[in-house]
Design a protein around this motif. Structure first.
Motif, short mmCIF file in Angstrom:
data_model
loop_
_atom_site.label_atom_id
_atom_site.label_comp_id
_atom_site.label_asym_id
_atom_site.label_seq_id
_atom_site.Cartn_x
_atom_site.Cartn_y
_atom_site.Cartn_z
N GLU A 48 2.08 12.53 -2.60
CA GLU A 48 1.27 12.34 -3.81
C GLU A 48 0.03 13.23 -3.73
N GLN A 54 -10.77 14.29 -13.30
CA GLN A 54 -9.43 14.17 -12.70
C GLN A 54 -8.63 13.03 -13.33
N THR A 55 -7.32 13.25 -13.40
CA THR A 55 -6.41 12.17 -13.81
C THR A 55 -5.46 11.91 -12.65
N ILE A 56 -5.36 10.66 -12.24
CA ILE A 56 -4.46 10.33 -11.14
C ILE A 56 -3.37 9.38 -11.63
N THR A 57 -2.28 9.35 -10.90
CA THR A 57 -1.19 8.42 -11.21
C THR A 57 -1.13 7.38 -10.09
N VAL A 58 -1.24 6.14 -10.48
CA VAL A 58 -1.17 5.04 -9.50
C VAL A 58 0.16 4.33 -9.70
N TYR A 59 0.93 4.26 -8.64
CA TYR A 59 2.25 3.61 -8.72
C TYR A 59 2.10 2.13 -8.39
N MET A 60 2.60 1.32 -9.30
CA MET A 60 2.47 -0.13 -9.14
C MET A 60 3.83 -0.77 -8.91
N TYR A 103 0.84 -1.21 0.00
CA TYR A 103 0.00 0.00 0.00
C TYR A 103 0.87 1.25 0.00
N ASN A 113 -2.05 14.31 -5.89
CA ASN A 113 -3.26 14.08 -6.69
C ASN A 113 -4.03 12.88 -6.16
N ARG A 115 -4.55 -1.74 -4.65
CA ARG A 115 -4.62 -0.31 -4.94
C ARG A 115 -6.06 0.16 -4.81
N GLU A 116 -6.20 1.38 -4.27
CA GLU A 116 -7.53 1.95 -4.02
C GLU A 116 -7.42 3.46 -4.11
N ARG A 117 -8.09 4.05 -5.11
CA ARG A 117 -7.99 5.51 -5.27
C ARG A 117 -9.33 6.09 -5.72
N VAL A 118 -9.75 7.15 -5.07
CA VAL A 118 -10.94 7.86 -5.53
C VAL A 118 -10.51 8.81 -6.64
N TYR A 170 3.66 1.76 -1.25
CA TYR A 170 4.35 1.97 -2.53
C TYR A 170 3.63 3.04 -3.36
N ASP A 171 2.31 3.10 -3.20
CA ASP A 171 1.53 4.12 -3.90
C ASP A 171 0.98 5.10 -2.86
N GLY A 228 -0.97 7.55 -2.89
CA GLY A 228 -2.41 7.82 -2.96
C GLY A 228 -3.21 6.73 -2.26
N THR A 229 -2.82 5.50 -2.50
CA THR A 229 -3.50 4.38 -1.84
C THR A 229 -3.24 4.42 -0.34
N GLN A 279 -5.46 6.88 1.34
CA GLN A 279 -6.83 6.38 1.51
C GLN A 279 -6.93 5.36 2.64
N LYS A 280 -5.93 4.49 2.72
CA LYS A 280 -5.96 3.46 3.78
C LYS A 280 -5.84 4.11 5.16
#
Lengths: 152, 117
Positions: A150, B85-91, A90, A152, B77-80, A92-93, A95-96, A99-100
């Motif tokens: 992050e 909007q454009t978001i960047t999710v890091y994997m 979690y 955004n 991963r969990e993002r609103v 690692y991102d 944004g996630t 939220q958590k």
């Protein structure tokens, strides 16, 4: 045999019969990678890991149907939503992570977690006011750090 | 058709196919950037391909009028994502496999998938 006795016997037979449908006890890796200040880690380990990790404990009563079906469904859903065994993933991102952290704070603050039935069944689910405060502070600070990383 | 012309056309067709196949995964500065757009209650493209065992980023654009929650239980991963909007999710590097994602606010929306190869 009276109708009432027959009813009880039928109920008992049904409960015995459904024991055939056993739920597999499943735990993943014992490594959790969850890092937090000691008081927070200790509280989370005790009260949250039962459902929200791969280190769930499965007492005997969680093996008796239909209760076992309910417990297994709850643990599966809990792990999907928040699994402390995947905590590093979690983070690692950011944004996630934000939220958590936000969800943890909201759930603990509103007294929605640990759920009432876990608190009723086990002393492990009963957080003290100090433990709740520690988790809330940690979650608020964690969320702020994640949002900074992050935006955004 | 002269043989050379045919070869060139074949080459162009294969190249165009390759570009289309990998348009979901653009390589920029060595890191893979995949993009997905949510509009009209569906994810487009519904299936993305990324290289396995390598970190990548996923840009999620919500072109719809309602907020969505981009959620991948498989990839944690969990993002609103708010409308517009454009978001960047890091994997993190993903093992070869099939990973699903959805709008957790609306389960009637068809799931999307990420294929790591």
């Amino acid at each position: 045999m009276s109708g009432r006795t027959r009813g009880w016997l039928f109920g008992l037979a049904a409960i015995l019969a459904i024991q055939v449908l056993r739920m597999p006890v499943r735990n993943g890796s014992a490594q959790d990678g969850f890092e937090a200040p000691p008081e927070v880690r200790s509280a989370v380990l005790t009260a949250c890991f039962q459902c929200h990790s791969e280190r769930a404990r499965w007492p005997w009563y969680t093996q008796i149907a239909p209760f076992s079906w309910f417990v297994h469904a709850q643990v599966e859903e809990a792990r999907k939503r928040l699994n402390f065994s995947s905590w590093k993933d979690y983070l690692y991102d950011p944004g996630t992570a934000a939220q958590k952290f936000g969800a943890i704070n909201q759930m603990v603050r509103s007294d929605a977690m640990p759920p009432w039935y876990f608190r009723a069944l086990s002393a492990r689910g009963r957080l003290t006011a100090a433990q709740r405060a520690a988790i809330e502070t940690w979650a608020i600070e964690g969320r702020a750090r994640a949002l900074k990383a992050e935006p955004n | 058709m002269p043989c050379r012309k045919k070869t060139i056309l074949t080459f162009l067709a294969v190249a165009a196919g390759g570009v289309l196949a990998f348009s979901q995964a653009v390589h920029a500065n060595g890191a893979t950037v995949a993009t997905v757009r949510f509009s009209g209650d569906r994810f487009e493209p519904a299936k993305l391909t990324v290289p396995a065992n390598q970190p990548f980023t996923l840009e999620v654009t919500n072109a719809d009028k309602k907020a969505i929650e981009f959620e991948s239980f498989d990839l944690h991963r969990e993002r609103v994502v708010r409308p517009g909007q454009t978001i960047t999710v890091y994997m993190a590097p993903a093992a070869p496999g099939h990973y699903t994602f959805c709008d957790d606010f609306d389960h009637s929306v068809a799931e999307g998938a990420i294929e790591a190869r």
